[in-house]
Design a protein around this motif. Structure first.
Motif, PDB file in Angstrom:
ATOM      1  N   LYS A 106      -8.824  11.010 -12.971  1.00  0.00           N
ATOM      2  CA  LYS A 106      -9.411   9.704 -13.282  1.00  0.00           C
ATOM      3  C   LYS A 106     -10.696   9.932 -14.085  1.00  0.00           C
ATOM      4  CE  LYS A 106      -7.625   7.618  -9.028  1.00  0.00           C
ATOM      5  NZ  LYS A 106      -7.961   7.007  -7.721  1.00  0.00           N
ATOM      6  N   PRO A 107     -11.063   8.967 -14.939  1.00  0.00           N
ATOM      7  CA  PRO A 107     -12.285   9.133 -15.729  1.00  0.00           C
ATOM      8  C   PRO A 107     -13.529   8.699 -14.971  1.00  0.00           C
ATOM      9  CG  PRO A 107     -11.155   7.143 -16.394  1.00  0.00           C
ATOM     10  CD  PRO A 107     -10.307   7.761 -15.307  1.00  0.00           C
ATOM     11  N   VAL A 108     -14.656   9.272 -15.395  1.00  0.00           N
ATOM     12  CA  VAL A 108     -15.945   8.899 -14.806  1.00  0.00           C
ATOM     13  C   VAL A 108     -16.962   8.747 -15.937  1.00  0.00           C
ATOM     14  CG1 VAL A 108     -16.492  11.337 -14.314  1.00  0.00           C
ATOM     15  CG2 VAL A 108     -17.730   9.533 -13.114  1.00  0.00           C
ATOM     16  N   ALA A 109     -17.734   7.664 -15.872  1.00  0.00           N
ATOM     17  CA  ALA A 109     -18.769   7.391 -16.872  1.00  0.00           C
ATOM     18  C   ALA A 109     -20.101   7.178 -16.152  1.00  0.00           C
ATOM     19  CB  ALA A 109     -18.394   6.158 -17.689  1.00  0.00           C
ATOM     20  N   PHE A 110     -21.195   7.256 -16.914  1.00  0.00           N
ATOM     21  CA  PHE A 110     -22.511   7.296 -16.277  1.00  0.00           C
ATOM     22  C   PHE A 110     -23.499   6.328 -16.927  1.00  0.00           C
ATOM     23  CE2 PHE A 110     -20.567  11.515 -16.277  1.00  0.00           C
ATOM     24  CZ  PHE A 110     -20.435  11.720 -14.917  1.00  0.00           C
ATOM     25  N   LEU A 111     -24.229   5.635 -16.056  1.00  0.00           N
ATOM     26  CA  LEU A 111     -25.401   4.855 -16.465  1.00  0.00           C
ATOM     27  C   LEU A 111     -26.569   5.448 -15.672  1.00  0.00           C
ATOM     28  CD1 LEU A 111     -25.665   0.935 -16.223  1.00  0.00           C
ATOM     29  CD2 LEU A 111     -27.586   2.496 -16.220  1.00  0.00           C
ATOM     30  N   GLY A 112     -27.530   6.057 -16.377  1.00  0.00           N
ATOM     31  CA  GLY A 112     -28.626   6.729 -15.687  1.00  0.00           C
ATOM     32  C   GLY A 112     -29.966   6.104 -16.014  1.00  0.00           C
ATOM     33  N   TYR A 113     -30.891   6.246 -15.070  1.00  0.00           N
ATOM     34  CA  TYR A 113     -32.260   5.775 -15.310  1.00  0.00           C
ATOM     35  C   TYR A 113     -33.217   6.798 -14.729  1.00  0.00           C
ATOM     36  CZ  TYR A 113     -31.501   4.172 -10.528  1.00  0.00           C
ATOM     37  OH  TYR A 113     -31.175   4.134  -9.195  1.00  0.00           O
ATOM     38  N   GLY A 114     -34.307   7.012 -15.460  1.00  0.00           N
ATOM     39  CA  GLY A 114     -35.297   8.009 -15.071  1.00  0.00           C
ATOM     40  C   GLY A 114     -36.110   8.381 -16.293  1.00  0.00           C
ATOM     41  N   SER A 115     -37.000   9.349 -16.161  1.00  0.00           N
ATOM     42  CA  SER A 115     -37.920   9.653 -17.263  1.00  0.00           C
ATOM     43  C   SER A 115     -37.148   9.953 -18.545  1.00  0.00           C
ATOM     44  CB  SER A 115     -38.843  10.812 -16.888  1.00  0.00           C
ATOM     45  OG  SER A 115     -38.082  11.954 -16.562  1.00  0.00           O
ATOM     46  N   VAL A 116     -36.056  10.696 -18.434  1.00  0.00           N
ATOM     47  CA  VAL A 116     -35.205  10.918 -19.612  1.00  0.00           C
ATOM     48  C   VAL A 116     -33.809  10.333 -19.355  1.00  0.00           C
ATOM     49  CG1 VAL A 116     -36.450  12.876 -20.596  1.00  0.00           C
ATOM     50  CG2 VAL A 116     -34.735  13.297 -18.829  1.00  0.00           C
TER      51      VAL A 116
ATOM     52  N   GLU B 175     -25.777  15.462 -16.558  1.00  0.00           N
ATOM     53  CA  GLU B 175     -25.134  16.725 -16.965  1.00  0.00           C
ATOM     54  C   GLU B 175     -24.631  17.488 -15.741  1.00  0.00           C
ATOM     55  OE1 GLU B 175     -24.210  17.560 -20.084  1.00  0.00           O
ATOM     56  OE2 GLU B 175     -24.927  15.517 -20.391  1.00  0.00           O
ATOM     57  N   GLN B 176     -25.395  17.452 -14.651  1.00  0.00           N
ATOM     58  CA  GLN B 176     -24.905  18.085 -13.412  1.00  0.00           C
ATOM     59  C   GLN B 176     -23.648  17.393 -12.916  1.00  0.00           C
ATOM     60  OE1 GLN B 176     -27.934  18.254 -10.417  1.00  0.00           O
ATOM     61  NE2 GLN B 176     -29.296  19.532 -11.648  1.00  0.00           N
ATOM     62  N   LEU B 177     -23.643  16.080 -13.009  1.00  0.00           N
ATOM     63  CA  LEU B 177     -22.478  15.330 -12.531  1.00  0.00           C
ATOM     64  C   LEU B 177     -21.235  15.635 -13.363  1.00  0.00           C
ATOM     65  CD1 LEU B 177     -24.234  11.978 -11.634  1.00  0.00           C
ATOM     66  CD2 LEU B 177     -22.771  13.297 -10.092  1.00  0.00           C
ATOM     67  N   ARG B 178     -21.419  15.882 -14.657  1.00  0.00           N
ATOM     68  CA  ARG B 178     -20.250  16.248 -15.489  1.00  0.00           C
ATOM     69  C   ARG B 178     -19.634  17.540 -14.966  1.00  0.00           C
ATOM     70  NH1 ARG B 178     -20.036  12.969 -19.924  1.00  0.00           N
ATOM     71  NH2 ARG B 178     -21.998  12.095 -20.652  1.00  0.00           N
ATOM     72  N   GLN B 179     -20.487  18.484 -14.613  1.00  0.00           N
ATOM     73  CA  GLN B 179     -20.005  19.772 -14.110  1.00  0.00           C
ATOM     74  C   GLN B 179     -19.283  19.596 -12.766  1.00  0.00           C
ATOM     75  OE1 GLN B 179     -23.243  22.494 -13.714  1.00  0.00           O
ATOM     76  NE2 GLN B 179     -21.936  24.228 -13.252  1.00  0.00           N
TER      77      GLN B 179
ATOM     78  N   SER C 204     -14.928  13.331 -17.707  1.00  0.00           N
ATOM     79  CA  SER C 204     -16.171  12.590 -17.910  1.00  0.00           C
ATOM     80  C   SER C 204     -16.196  12.027 -19.326  1.00  0.00           C
ATOM     81  CB  SER C 204     -17.399  13.452 -17.600  1.00  0.00           C
ATOM     82  OG  SER C 204     -17.735  14.283 -18.653  1.00  0.00           O
ATOM     83  N   VAL C 205     -16.506  10.752 -19.390  1.00  0.00           N
ATOM     84  CA  VAL C 205     -16.532  10.017 -20.658  1.00  0.00           C
ATOM     85  C   VAL C 205     -17.801  10.401 -21.416  1.00  0.00           C
ATOM     86  CG1 VAL C 205     -16.762   7.678 -21.582  1.00  0.00           C
ATOM     87  CG2 VAL C 205     -15.148   8.133 -19.729  1.00  0.00           C
ATOM     88  N   ARG C 206     -17.651  10.729 -22.695  1.00  0.00           N
ATOM     89  CA  ARG C 206     -18.795  11.271 -23.447  1.00  0.00           C
ATOM     90  C   ARG C 206     -19.988  10.309 -23.551  1.00  0.00           C
ATOM     91  NH1 ARG C 206     -20.213  11.034 -28.851  1.00  0.00           N
ATOM     92  NH2 ARG C 206     -21.655  12.690 -29.479  1.00  0.00           N
ATOM     93  N   PRO C 207     -19.797   9.059 -23.992  1.00  0.00           N
ATOM     94  CA  PRO C 207     -20.984   8.201 -24.137  1.00  0.00           C
ATOM     95  C   PRO C 207     -21.547   7.811 -22.771  1.00  0.00           C
ATOM     96  CG  PRO C 207     -19.071   7.256 -25.265  1.00  0.00           C
ATOM     97  CD  PRO C 207     -18.570   8.366 -24.383  1.00  0.00           C
ATOM     98  N   SER C 208     -22.838   7.971 -22.610  1.00  0.00           N
ATOM     99  CA  SER C 208     -23.485   7.523 -21.375  1.00  0.00           C
ATOM    100  C   SER C 208     -24.641   6.601 -21.765  1.00  0.00           C
ATOM    101  CB  SER C 208     -23.985   8.717 -20.559  1.00  0.00           C
ATOM    102  OG  SER C 208     -24.624   9.653 -21.389  1.00  0.00           O
ATOM    103  N   VAL C 209     -25.069   5.802 -20.822  1.00  0.00           N
ATOM    104  CA  VAL C 209     -26.173   4.862 -21.066  1.00  0.00           C
ATOM    105  C   VAL C 209     -27.393   5.372 -20.317  1.00  0.00           C
ATOM    106  CG1 VAL C 209     -26.989   2.498 -20.753  1.00  0.00           C
ATOM    107  CG2 VAL C 209     -24.607   2.919 -21.386  1.00  0.00           C
ATOM    108  N   HIS C 210     -28.538   5.401 -21.019  1.00  0.00           N
ATOM    109  CA  HIS C 210     -29.757   5.947 -20.424  1.00  0.00           C
ATOM    110  C   HIS C 210     -30.897   4.937 -20.528  1.00  0.00           C
ATOM    111  CE1 HIS C 210     -27.954   9.988 -20.371  1.00  0.00           C
ATOM    112  NE2 HIS C 210     -27.431   9.634 -21.540  1.00  0.00           N
TER     113      HIS C 210
END
Ligand SMILES: Cc1cc2nc3c(=O)[nH]c(=O)nc-3n(C[C@H](O)[C@H](O)[C@H](O)COP(=O)(O)O)c2cc1C
Length: 202
Positions: free
Chosen positions: A112-122, A129-133, A142-148
């Motif tokens: 199954k695919p997984v995508a990420f929306l992250g918040y923090g200093s960067v 990146e840890q979650l992709r691993q 893991s879906v390439r585009p992520s939202v930061h």
């Protein structure tokens, strides 16, 4: 086969005073009109799990649930065709609650695919990146585009909640690209899992 992908939005932060609700609200607002997905939220604050104490790895012992929490969450994960993780970043990693969730299950995440929306200093880039691993070990794509959402933007929103409108508007194109990819992967893998199930049954 036309199947609307069911995406589980997972909220990783469990803190009482967490920031996570700000990006969650935006995500739900941006996705509620979409008819090409079904979205559900798994808020880890509402589903506290005991620290990992299973007798066998879930990879070795699929769906052998030993706690009420696993019995409640396992079917929710099983029903999902893809995942969108809203993640914070603690000490350049993701939350212990999210790792605890990931370690408790295996087949529920596979293929199954997984995508990420992250918040923090960067924008929680290091946590993502840890979650992709880690999610690749769960046989996820893991879906390439992520939202930061960046730290300066978080500060601006904390100082003036009205600033969120323009800040999130600037993230909309990226979210749209993420959702396009998430739709492609979840649709492709729904079909692939179904074909695989057919061949298993033959
Ligand atoms: C123990 C701890 C470690 C943190 N480490 C980081 C970090 O490595 N990178 C970062 O961007 N923010 C870090 N922060 C700040 C968080 O981004 C900020 O607290 C954010 O609001 C956490 O998300 P939450 O409020 O939804 O739990 C840290 C915060 C705490 C409490």
């Amino acid at each position: 086969m036309t199947t609307v992908p069911r995406i589980l939005i997972v909220v990783a932060s469990t803190r009482t005073t967490r920031f996570a609700d700000v990006p969650l609200r935006w995500l739900l607002e941006r996705t509620r009109h979409r008819t090409d997905f079904e979205f559900e939220v798994l808020d880890l604050r509402d589903h506290p799990m005991p620290f990992y104490d299973l007798p066998l790895s879930p990879a070795m012992s699929p769906r052998n649930y030993t706690t009420a929490e696993e019995r409640r969450i396992g079917p929710i994960l099983d029903a999902a065709d893809g995942f969108l993780l809203i993640t914070n970043e603690y000490n350049h990693g993701y939350s212990a609650a999210l790792k605890n969730l990931l370690d408790h299950f295996f087949v529920e995440f596979n293929r199954k695919p997984v995508a990420f929306l992250g918040y923090g200093s960067v924008g929680a880039s290091r946590a993502i990146e840890q979650l992709r691993q880690v999610t690749s070990e769960l046989e996820m794509v893991s879906v390439r585009p992520s939202v930061h959402l960046l730290g300066l933007q978080m500060i601006a929103i904390r100082q003036d909640p009205a600033a969120a409108v323009d800040i999130f508007a600037s993230l909309e194109p990226r979210l749209d690209v993420l959702l396009t990819d998430l739709h492609w992967w979840s649709s492709a893998l729904i079909a692939a899992r179904a074909a695989n199930a057919d061949s298993d049954a033959a």
